[in-house]
Design an enzyme around this catalytic site. Structure first.
Site, PDB file in Angstrom:
ATOM      1  N   HIS A  57       8.084  37.961 -14.644  1.00  0.00           N
ATOM      2  CA  HIS A  57       7.320  38.919 -13.851  1.00  0.00           C
ATOM      3  C   HIS A  57       6.448  39.738 -14.798  1.00  0.00           C
ATOM      4  O   HIS A  57       6.821  39.983 -15.955  1.00  0.00           O
ATOM      5  CB  HIS A  57       8.254  39.854 -13.089  1.00  0.00           C
ATOM      6  N   GLU A  59       5.722  42.862 -15.104  1.00  0.00           N
ATOM      7  CA  GLU A  59       6.268  44.095 -15.683  1.00  0.00           C
ATOM      8  C   GLU A  59       7.236  43.799 -16.826  1.00  0.00           C
ATOM      9  O   GLU A  59       7.201  44.461 -17.868  1.00  0.00           O
ATOM     10  CB  GLU A  59       6.968  44.925 -14.593  1.00  0.00           C
ATOM     11  N   CYS A  87       9.685  45.084  -8.675  1.00  0.00           N
ATOM     12  CA  CYS A  87      10.808  44.593  -7.864  1.00  0.00           C
ATOM     13  C   CYS A  87      12.127  45.110  -8.454  1.00  0.00           C
ATOM     14  O   CYS A  87      12.149  45.805  -9.476  1.00  0.00           O
ATOM     15  CB  CYS A  87      10.794  43.070  -7.815  1.00  0.00           C
ATOM     16  N   CYS A  90      12.638  43.911 -12.146  1.00  0.00           N
ATOM     17  CA  CYS A  90      11.759  44.635 -13.067  1.00  0.00           C
ATOM     18  C   CYS A  90      12.166  46.099 -13.178  1.00  0.00           C
ATOM     19  O   CYS A  90      12.122  46.685 -14.264  1.00  0.00           O
ATOM     20  CB  CYS A  90      10.304  44.519 -12.601  1.00  0.00           C
TER      21      CYS A  90
END
Length: 155
Positions: A57, A59, A87, A90
């Site tokens: 992801h 991040e 999310c 993250c």
């Protein structure tokens, strides 16, 4: 427009460009930056789908990039800019590194770290995580939603 708004928009424009790259590779359009003292110290482009690695992801990759660049000790003083609400996964990494300031474009239904019922970004119940981060929402939200629509159209 005040200086803070201009600064936020400056970095969010960069996140949108990163998200555009993710979209071009078939990934959800998410781009993230870690900023310390006016300098980008980490960048991340969503690539979980294209790499078949769900942990890729934007991040998390931005945090890993900052660490790789020798900036781990600055994370607890840095800002994270991202096109989408981090999310749950993250958010855990963000809290682990105590990033104090999160700026994002649009919320993420059901699994957002701030808006879901799980509240990983908003809890202060985990002593090691300390104080919850400041969260700013809605910077370039329309542009982020346009990217989402383009991604959904490809599905």
């Amino acid at each position: 427009m005040n200086d803070v708004q201009q600064t936020y928009e400056h970095y969010m424009q960069q996140c949108i460009a990163l998200a555009e790259t993710a979209l071009q590779h078939g990934d959800p359009p998410v781009g993230a930056l870690i900023v310390f003292d006016g300098q980008v110290i980490g960048t991340g482009i969503e690539s979980g789908k294209s790499t078949n690695d769900i942990t890729n992801h934007a991040e998390i990759l931005a945090i890993k990039d900052a660490i790789k660049n020798g900036h781990q000790e600055k994370l607890h003083l840095a800002q994270m800019f991202t096109t989408h609400e981090p999310c749950l996964m993250c958010s855990y990494v963000i809290r682990h590194h105590r990033i104090p300031d999160i700026i994002y474009g649009v919320p993420v239904a059901h699994v957002g770290g701030a808006t879901s019922s799980f509240g990983i970004l908003t809890t202060e119940d985990v002593p090691r995580w300390g104080k919850k981060p400041t969260i700013t929402v809605g910077i370039f939200a329309e542009a982020c939603e346009v990217l989402n629509e383009r991604f959904r159209a490809k599905l």
